[in-house]
Motif scaffolding. Structure first.
Motif, PDB file in Angstrom:
ATOM      1  N   VAL A   3       0.720  -1.234  -0.105  1.00 38.94           N
ATOM      2  CA  VAL A   3      -0.061   0.055   0.135  1.00 38.94           C
ATOM      3  C   VAL A   3       0.665   1.374   0.030  1.00 38.94           C
ATOM      4  O   VAL A   3       0.268   2.441   0.004  1.00 38.94           O
ATOM      5  N   ARG A   4       2.009   1.152   0.026  1.00 36.70           N
ATOM      6  CA  ARG A   4       3.049   2.226   0.063  1.00 36.70           C
ATOM      7  C   ARG A   4       3.395   2.726  -1.215  1.00 36.70           C
ATOM      8  O   ARG A   4       4.252   1.833  -1.936  1.00 36.70           O
ATOM      9  N   PHE A   5       2.628   3.699  -1.935  1.00 36.23           N
ATOM     10  CA  PHE A   5       2.710   3.946  -3.346  1.00 36.23           C
ATOM     11  C   PHE A   5       3.377   5.238  -3.574  1.00 36.23           C
ATOM     12  O   PHE A   5       3.564   5.689  -4.629  1.00 36.23           O
ATOM     13  N   VAL A   6       3.689   5.935  -2.519  1.00 38.33           N
ATOM     14  CA  VAL A   6       4.114   7.365  -2.607  1.00 38.33           C
ATOM     15  C   VAL A   6       5.689   7.219  -2.671  1.00 38.33           C
ATOM     16  O   VAL A   6       6.286   7.164  -1.818  1.00 38.33           O
ATOM     17  N   THR A   7       6.265   7.179  -3.917  1.00 34.12           N
ATOM     18  CA  THR A   7       7.575   7.169  -4.340  1.00 34.12           C
ATOM     19  C   THR A   7       8.322   8.641  -3.967  1.00 34.12           C
ATOM     20  O   THR A   7       7.512   9.600  -3.670  1.00 34.12           O
ATOM     21  N   ARG A   8       9.665   8.520  -3.845  1.00 37.92           N
ATOM     22  CA  ARG A   8      10.556   9.692  -3.673  1.00 37.92           C
ATOM     23  C   ARG A   8       9.990  10.814  -4.798  1.00 37.92           C
ATOM     24  O   ARG A   8      10.057  11.881  -4.635  1.00 37.92           O
ATOM     25  N   LYS A  69      15.514  10.984   3.778  1.00 36.92           N
ATOM     26  CA  LYS A  69      15.060  10.507   5.182  1.00 36.92           C
ATOM     27  C   LYS A  69      14.758  11.473   6.204  1.00 36.92           C
ATOM     28  O   LYS A  69      13.778  11.399   6.809  1.00 36.92           O
ATOM     29  N   VAL A  70      15.705  12.561   6.119  1.00 38.03           N
ATOM     30  CA  VAL A  70      15.613  13.894   7.010  1.00 38.03           C
ATOM     31  C   VAL A  70      14.348  14.582   6.643  1.00 38.03           C
ATOM     32  O   VAL A  70      13.344  15.104   7.565  1.00 38.03           O
ATOM     33  N   HIS A  71      14.241  14.890   5.379  1.00 37.12           N
ATOM     34  CA  HIS A  71      12.910  15.494   4.848  1.00 37.12           C
ATOM     35  C   HIS A  71      11.588  14.785   5.420  1.00 37.12           C
ATOM     36  O   HIS A  71      10.721  15.400   5.644  1.00 37.12           O
ATOM     37  N   LEU A  72      11.733  13.419   5.390  1.00 37.16           N
ATOM     38  CA  LEU A  72      10.477  12.749   5.669  1.00 37.16           C
ATOM     39  C   LEU A  72      10.160  12.980   7.239  1.00 37.16           C
ATOM     40  O   LEU A  72       8.946  12.994   7.584  1.00 37.16           O
ATOM     41  N   ALA A  73      11.414  12.920   8.087  1.00 40.45           N
ATOM     42  CA  ALA A  73      11.156  12.961   9.236  1.00 40.45           C
ATOM     43  C   ALA A  73      10.472  14.342   9.762  1.00 40.45           C
ATOM     44  O   ALA A  73       9.807  14.469  10.426  1.00 40.45           O
ATOM     45  N   VAL A  74      11.028  15.324   8.945  1.00 36.76           N
ATOM     46  CA  VAL A  74      10.562  16.726   9.347  1.00 36.76           C
ATOM     47  C   VAL A  74       9.060  16.858   8.733  1.00 36.76           C
ATOM     48  O   VAL A  74       8.457  17.453   9.472  1.00 36.76           O
ATOM     49  N   ASP A  75       8.721  16.194   7.581  1.00 40.02           N
ATOM     50  CA  ASP A  75       7.445  16.125   7.258  1.00 40.02           C
ATOM     51  C   ASP A  75       6.395  15.591   8.459  1.00 40.02           C
ATOM     52  O   ASP A  75       5.326  15.947   8.576  1.00 40.02           O
ATOM     53  N   LEU A  76       6.806  14.511   8.937  1.00 41.88           N
ATOM     54  CA  LEU A  76       6.118  13.712   9.932  1.00 41.88           C
ATOM     55  C   LEU A  76       6.067  14.755  11.078  1.00 41.88           C
ATOM     56  O   LEU A  76       4.663  14.659  11.592  1.00 41.88           O
ATOM     57  N   LEU A  77       7.086  15.134  11.830  1.00 38.83           N
ATOM     58  CA  LEU A  77       7.128  16.202  12.713  1.00 38.83           C
ATOM     59  C   LEU A  77       5.802  17.295  12.552  1.00 38.83           C
ATOM     60  O   LEU A  77       5.296  17.646  13.341  1.00 38.83           O
ATOM     61  N   VAL A  78       5.874  17.847  11.356  1.00 35.38           N
ATOM     62  CA  VAL A  78       5.026  18.883  10.892  1.00 35.38           C
ATOM     63  C   VAL A  78       3.403  18.293  11.066  1.00 35.38           C
ATOM     64  O   VAL A  78       2.613  18.856  11.462  1.00 35.38           O
ATOM     65  N   GLY A  79       3.450  17.195  10.483  1.00 36.61           N
ATOM     66  CA  GLY A  79       2.094  16.607  10.509  1.00 36.61           C
ATOM     67  C   GLY A  79       1.414  16.132  11.842  1.00 36.61           C
ATOM     68  O   GLY A  79       0.321  16.701  12.077  1.00 36.61           O
ATOM     69  N   VAL A  80       2.273  16.151  12.905  1.00 32.18           N
ATOM     70  CA  VAL A  80       1.973  15.574  14.007  1.00 32.18           C
ATOM     71  C   VAL A  80       1.742  17.249  14.822  1.00 32.18           C
ATOM     72  O   VAL A  80       0.918  17.113  15.490  1.00 32.18           O
ATOM     73  N   ALA A  81       2.545  18.132  14.694  1.00 31.90           N
ATOM     74  CA  ALA A  81       2.549  19.368  15.057  1.00 31.90           C
ATOM     75  C   ALA A  81       1.218  20.160  14.578  1.00 31.90           C
ATOM     76  O   ALA A  81       0.446  20.720  15.457  1.00 31.90           O
ATOM     77  N   ILE A 110       3.117  10.472   4.596  1.00 34.79           N
ATOM     78  CA  ILE A 110       4.277   9.670   4.927  1.00 34.79           C
ATOM     79  C   ILE A 110       4.111   8.224   5.142  1.00 34.79           C
ATOM     80  O   ILE A 110       5.226   7.256   4.822  1.00 34.79           O
ATOM     81  N   SER A 111       2.880   7.960   5.774  1.00 34.91           N
ATOM     82  CA  SER A 111       2.528   6.460   6.098  1.00 34.91           C
ATOM     83  C   SER A 111       2.628   5.675   4.568  1.00 34.91           C
ATOM     84  O   SER A 111       2.966   4.424   4.790  1.00 34.91           O
ATOM     85  N   LEU A 112       2.361   6.445   3.690  1.00 35.85           N
ATOM     86  CA  LEU A 112       2.294   5.688   2.423  1.00 35.85           C
ATOM     87  C   LEU A 112       3.485   5.851   1.546  1.00 35.85           C
ATOM     88  O   LEU A 112       3.356   5.324   0.350  1.00 35.85           O
ATOM     89  N   SER A 113       4.538   6.424   2.131  1.00 33.86           N
ATOM     90  CA  SER A 113       5.679   6.400   1.380  1.00 33.86           C
ATOM     91  C   SER A 113       6.564   5.213   1.317  1.00 33.86           C
ATOM     92  O   SER A 113       6.665   4.618   2.237  1.00 33.86           O
TER      93      SER A 113
END
Length: 121
Positions: A3-8, A69-81, A110-113
């Motif tokens: 189900v992870r279809f969001v590519t880089r 990977k850093v980009h994804l981590a920052v995106d996840l933090l933004v989503g949670v914030a 991020i979950s689908l990446s």
């Protein structure tokens, strides 16, 4: 089938329009009715998202200094914030809905990446 279809590549194409939307939509929607922070948090996040995208090591990055990977981590933090922002700052009405929807969308992307592909050496 994963189900992870969001590519880089897909993620890279989403980054610039999302950054501009975060900067412009608060004005179009009239955010800030419950708290002025509801307007400016999105605008500042949009500017930061633009800079993050420009600096990310993907095909649309301009100065590719940050690992994806850093980009994804920052995106996840933004989503949670964004999901927490209405409670933290007392946003209500459209202000709260805007942050809940954006936060949920970011966490979903991020979950689908797809995980990083290892490069054989």
């Amino acid at each position: 089938m994963s189900v992870r279809f969001v590519t880089r590549s897909i993620h890279a194409y989403l980054d610039y329009p999302v950054a501009f939307a975060l900067m412009g939509l608060p004005f179009v929607l009239g955010l800030g009715q419950s708290n002025p922070m509801a307007l400016w948090l999105s605008v500042v996040t949009g500017v930061a998202a633009f800079v993050l995208t420009v600096l990310t090591d993907h095909h649309l990055g301009i100065w590719r200094v940050l690992p994806y990977k850093v980009h994804l981590a920052v995106d996840l933090l933004v989503g949670v914030a964004f999901l927490a922002a209405p409670s933290l700052f007392g946003f209500s009405g459209l202000d709260a809905i805007y942050y809940w929807l954006n936060g949920a969308a970011v966490v979903a992307v991020i979950s689908l990446s797809t995980p990083e592909q290892s490069v054989a050496v």
